[in-house]
Write a protein that holds these residues in place. Structure first.
Motif, PDB file in Angstrom:
ATOM      1  N   GLN A  10      35.689  34.386  45.784  1.00 52.62           N
ATOM      2  CA  GLN A  10      36.923  35.166  45.651  1.00 52.62           C
ATOM      3  C   GLN A  10      36.850  36.112  44.462  1.00 52.62           C
ATOM      4  O   GLN A  10      36.454  35.736  43.366  1.00 52.62           O
ATOM      5  CB  GLN A  10      38.114  34.213  45.477  1.00 52.62           C
ATOM      6  N   GLY A  11      37.242  37.376  44.680  1.00 55.25           N
ATOM      7  CA  GLY A  11      37.361  38.328  43.587  1.00 55.25           C
ATOM      8  C   GLY A  11      38.776  38.313  43.023  1.00 55.25           C
ATOM      9  O   GLY A  11      39.702  37.785  43.640  1.00 55.25           O
ATOM     10  N   SER A  12      38.956  38.888  41.857  1.00 52.76           N
ATOM     11  CA  SER A  12      40.282  38.922  41.241  1.00 52.76           C
ATOM     12  C   SER A  12      41.197  39.883  41.997  1.00 52.76           C
ATOM     13  O   SER A  12      40.738  40.883  42.561  1.00 52.76           O
ATOM     14  CB  SER A  12      40.178  39.343  39.774  1.00 52.76           C
ATOM     15  N   GLN A  22      44.317  42.566  42.143  1.00 53.64           N
ATOM     16  CA  GLN A  22      44.973  43.575  41.312  1.00 53.64           C
ATOM     17  C   GLN A  22      46.248  44.033  42.008  1.00 53.64           C
ATOM     18  O   GLN A  22      46.225  44.452  43.162  1.00 53.64           O
ATOM     19  CB  GLN A  22      44.047  44.773  41.084  1.00 53.64           C
ATOM     20  N   GLU A  29      43.376  35.889  50.285  1.00 56.38           N
ATOM     21  CA  GLU A  29      43.057  34.747  49.442  1.00 56.38           C
ATOM     22  C   GLU A  29      42.391  33.692  50.316  1.00 56.38           C
ATOM     23  O   GLU A  29      42.989  33.198  51.267  1.00 56.38           O
ATOM     24  CB  GLU A  29      44.316  34.172  48.790  1.00 56.38           C
ATOM     25  N   GLU A  68      41.852  43.329  46.421  1.00 58.21           N
ATOM     26  CA  GLU A  68      40.866  42.435  45.814  1.00 58.21           C
ATOM     27  C   GLU A  68      39.750  43.247  45.160  1.00 58.21           C
ATOM     28  O   GLU A  68      39.198  44.163  45.771  1.00 58.21           O
ATOM     29  CB  GLU A  68      40.277  41.500  46.864  1.00 58.21           C
ATOM     30  N   GLN A  69      39.450  42.901  43.926  1.00 61.52           N
ATOM     31  CA  GLN A  69      38.357  43.554  43.227  1.00 61.52           C
ATOM     32  C   GLN A  69      37.015  42.973  43.688  1.00 61.52           C
ATOM     33  O   GLN A  69      36.938  41.910  44.312  1.00 61.52           O
ATOM     34  CB  GLN A  69      38.514  43.360  41.718  1.00 61.52           C
ATOM     35  N   ASN A  74      33.574  40.971  43.537  1.00 61.60           N
ATOM     36  CA  ASN A  74      33.225  39.735  42.835  1.00 61.60           C
ATOM     37  C   ASN A  74      31.932  39.867  42.042  1.00 61.60           C
ATOM     38  O   ASN A  74      31.339  38.865  41.621  1.00 61.60           O
ATOM     39  CB  ASN A  74      33.131  38.560  43.822  1.00 61.60           C
ATOM     40  N   ARG A  96      29.941  40.477  38.790  1.00 56.70           N
ATOM     41  CA  ARG A  96      30.121  40.412  37.340  1.00 56.70           C
ATOM     42  C   ARG A  96      28.991  41.207  36.699  1.00 56.70           C
ATOM     43  O   ARG A  96      27.820  40.837  36.800  1.00 56.70           O
ATOM     44  CB  ARG A  96      30.113  38.963  36.854  1.00 56.70           C
TER      45      ARG A  96
END
Length: 290
Positions: free
Chosen positions: A83-85, A87, A98, A248-249, A251, A253
């Motif tokens: 899952q990405g964060s 916004q 989600e 969704e942003q 994932n 990093r």
């Protein structure tokens, strides 16, 4: 050609492919709903090098011989569905999932005889819009992606949005339309956004434009084993919900990708030096004179 040159030259190709994956992840660090790709490797071939009988000493517990590798290869590049964060955008046409799911969309194209052909794809990018109907006499619109692809409903049909209505989407994907002209009118249910649960992400294929597809020879039964249609009956154990007003942003990093990039680059440098050293040793052996 000696063993070290074979081992290193074979491995360098798979390392280069891993570098390409990392570069693609970094390039999509700000892509909405993008899922990073990860690589899996395996040995190309492992053989046992036999040893002379004199190596069998008293107290030795292992049998004679030792494993000799011949490099590694990239087996597959699978999608990491972490899952990405989310916004907040406050845009009623932005949606985020989600859970381990995807939106299903229908891409309509024309074949060589100008006959419409519908292709099914999936995406995590929930930046949608309401596009007008292709029929100029039809005042209603359809819920589509930014590229104009139809969002598929639970009934496997596009979601039709009545004219002069705004939509409100429930967590289970049910779409309600509110009349903007008559504020006192009751909302009407115009459909439900279809979502699918990713069961076997290693079989997903990236087809471009942040879309996923499946192999052409996949049957509907096999598709359900890869992408399970979310229903009220199977959405309890691994729930998938739709969040309106969010996107969704990615994932990816960036710090992790840069760290892995440095590691892979050093691995590539080590293998290239091994090839150079093996070539120099071979050159010296060829130029020896008795």
């Amino acid at each position: 050609m000696n063993n070290s040159m074979i081992n290193s030259s074979v491995s360098m190709r798979s390392i280069q492919q891993k570098l390409d994956l990392i570069a693609n992840n970094i390039a999509n660090v700000n892509t909405t709903g993008y899922k990073r790709k990860e690589a899996s490797f395996q040995d190309v071939l492992t053989s046992v090098k036999q040893q002379p009988g004199s190596f069998q000493k008293e107290g030795r517990l292992t049998p004679l011989g030792y494993n000799q590798g011949w490099g590694s290869k990239l087996v597959e590049a699978h999608v990491n569905m972490e899952q990405g964060s989310l916004q907040a955008t406050d845009n009623p046409l932005d949606f985020a999932i989600e859970g381990n799911g995807l939106f299903e969309i229908a891409e309509v194209t024309l074949d060589t005889t100008n006959v419409p052909v519908t292709t099914t794809h999936w995406t995590r990018n929930g930046a949608f819009e309401i596009s007008p109907s292709i029929d100029p006499e039809d005042p209603d619109g359809y819920l589509t992606t930014k590229d104009g692809h139809y969002i598929v409903g639970a009934d496997n049909n596009p979601i039709r949005v009545p004219n002069s209505h705004r939509i409100d989407v429930q967590p289970n994907g049910v779409v309600l339309a509110y009349n903007e002209v008559d504020k006192t009118a009751m909302p009407i249910e115009i459909g439900q956004i279809k979502t699918v649960r990713v069961v076997r992400p290693q079989l997903l294929q990236q087809v471009g434009d942040n879309l996923y597809g499946l192999a052409a020879d996949i049957t509907p039964q096999q598709r359900e084993e890869i992408l399970q249609t979310v229903t009220a009956d199977n959405n309890n154990i691994d729930p998938i919900t739709v969040r309106q007003g969010f996107i969704e942003q990615s994932n990816v990093r960036l710090a992790d990708e840069m760290t892995e990039l440095l590691t892979i680059q050093r691995t590539f440098t080590l293998n290239s030096r091994a090839v150079t050293s093996a070539d120099q040793m071979t050159n010296l052996a060829n130029n020896l004179r008795v």
